[in-house]
Write an enzyme that holds these catalytic residues in place. Sequence first.
Site, PDB file in Angstrom:
ATOM      1  N   LYS A 205       0.745  -1.136   0.038  1.00 45.03           N
ATOM      2  CA  LYS A 205       0.164   0.046  -0.029  1.00 45.03           C
ATOM      3  C   LYS A 205       0.710   1.232  -0.090  1.00 45.03           C
ATOM      4  O   LYS A 205       1.731   1.303   0.970  1.00 45.03           O
ATOM      5  CB  LYS A 205      -0.859  -0.112   1.378  1.00 45.03           C
ATOM      6  CG  LYS A 205      -1.760   1.103   1.442  1.00 45.03           C
ATOM      7  CD  LYS A 205      -2.866   1.035   2.563  1.00 45.03           C
ATOM      8  CE  LYS A 205      -3.443   2.231   2.829  1.00 45.03           C
ATOM      9  NZ  LYS A 205      -4.419   2.069   4.013  1.00 45.03           N
ATOM     10  N   LYS A 258      -2.114  -1.415  -3.960  1.00 50.70           N
ATOM     11  CA  LYS A 258      -2.890  -0.343  -3.819  1.00 50.70           C
ATOM     12  C   LYS A 258      -2.188   0.802  -3.801  1.00 50.70           C
ATOM     13  O   LYS A 258      -1.029   1.160  -3.173  1.00 50.70           O
ATOM     14  CB  LYS A 258      -3.705  -0.399  -2.450  1.00 50.70           C
ATOM     15  CG  LYS A 258      -4.753   0.556  -2.047  1.00 50.70           C
ATOM     16  CD  LYS A 258      -5.382   0.455  -0.562  1.00 50.70           C
ATOM     17  CE  LYS A 258      -5.989   1.770  -0.361  1.00 50.70           C
ATOM     18  NZ  LYS A 258      -6.282   1.836   0.788  1.00 50.70           N
TER      19      LYS A 258
HETATM   20  C1  PBG Z   1      -7.398   3.254   5.736  1.00 49.15           C
HETATM   21  C2  PBG Z   1      -7.608   3.000   4.410  1.00 49.15           C
HETATM   22  C3  PBG Z   1      -7.433   3.891   3.516  1.00 49.15           C
HETATM   23  C4  PBG Z   1      -7.666   3.383   2.210  1.00 49.15           C
HETATM   24  C5  PBG Z   1      -8.374   2.464   2.423  1.00 49.15           C
HETATM   25  N1  PBG Z   1      -8.183   2.022   3.918  1.00 49.15           N
HETATM   26  C6  PBG Z   1      -6.852   5.360   3.327  1.00 49.15           C
HETATM   27  C7  PBG Z   1      -5.429   5.793   3.691  1.00 49.15           C
HETATM   28  O1  PBG Z   1      -4.645   4.782   3.882  1.00 49.15           O
HETATM   29  O2  PBG Z   1      -5.256   7.060   4.280  1.00 49.15           O
HETATM   30  C8  PBG Z   1      -8.153   4.252   0.877  1.00 49.15           C
HETATM   31  C9  PBG Z   1      -9.019   3.929  -0.124  1.00 49.15           C
HETATM   32  C10 PBG Z   1      -9.222   4.732  -1.161  1.00 49.15           C
HETATM   33  O3  PBG Z   1      -8.735   5.593  -1.413  1.00 49.15           O
HETATM   34  O4  PBG Z   1     -10.073   4.328  -1.824  1.00 49.15           O
HETATM   35  N2  PBG Z   1      -5.931   3.040   6.328  1.00 49.15           N
END
Ligand code: PBG
Length: 337
Positions: A205, A258
């Site tokens: 991520k 992601k």
């Molecule tokens: C929580 C999380 C996030 C997303 C999914 N789980 C936000 C982040 O990490 O700030 C992002 C999902 C999206 O942008 O559609 N940690």
Amino acid sequence: MKLELYEKTKKELEFDRPRRLRKLEGLRTLVRETRLSPSDFIYPIFVDRRIEKREPIEAMPGIFHHALADLEEEVTEVAALNIPAVLLFGLPSHKDEYASEAYASDGVVQEATRIIKKANPEVVVATDVCLCQYTNHGHCGVVHGGRIANDETLGILSKIAVSHAEAGADLIGPSAMMDGQVAAIRHSLDEQGFNEIGIMAYSSKFASSFYSPFREAAESSPLWGNRRTYQMDYPNRREAMREIESDIRQGADIVMVKPALSYLDVIHEARSKFNHPLAAYNVSGEYSMIKATAQRGWIDEKMVTLEVLTAIKRAGADLIISYFAKDASKWLKGSAA
Ligand code: PBG
């Protein structure tokens, strides 16, 4: 003149005629290499504890904050479209330093899970496991002295995961990017008798600017600083492979890349290196860019969306988490894509 040149070329050169198979839609269908289907999708749902009925999310046209009371109707629609799974995000009624509402047995995601599994036990319920929507500082881990404390966070993530499993979740999705989170959660789930509950790990991520609309939707922006000390630095592909490898070693059942669109190379490489099911998260910014541009009439929303989703699958994703899941499934019904 022109014709002569062509005649000459024709004699001297041999070439393939790929256009033969593009002549008819039927031919194109026969040789199509990637097929998108509603069964590829996981549909994210935001559930807000504080509201009585759904409210639109401004930065994500077509996506709503749902009240617990709306969920039965929502999953009935999802199931009717043949989308196999939902991914739940909670907005709690109260935030604190330790994200205590995230692991409360009557917390918003726990209640939502029970409602959905009761309404339709066949719908796969995946839950996002993170602290950021539940902490008063908006970070994904516990904060000590201005820093995100990795190992202390693991205990809380494990508690959240177990509470989701107790409520009936089928897949646990740790997204906090704490080192060791998959191992810690796997251990706790097993210890509590949940060895059949799978983990869909947000393995690579990236610290991405494409999450902005989500942070409005989930009210989870960090109050200070940013997430770069825990989410990945986006120039790094080899490191992404190490993160995935590490999550597999820790017990992940599904691994994830992601965001998706600016990371198709990462998806592609992960697909060729690993044999675990691979998820790609088509994130909020990727959704909102298409919606906003389409609203201005500058692109064809349906065509662009199907192109983008197909590209994510072609790159190697087995499953796609997308806010477009419902729209795309409706469009796919009406075409032979
Ligand atoms: C929580 C999380 C996030 C997303 C999914 N789980 C936000 C982040 O990490 O700030 C992002 C999902 C999206 O942008 O559609 N940690």
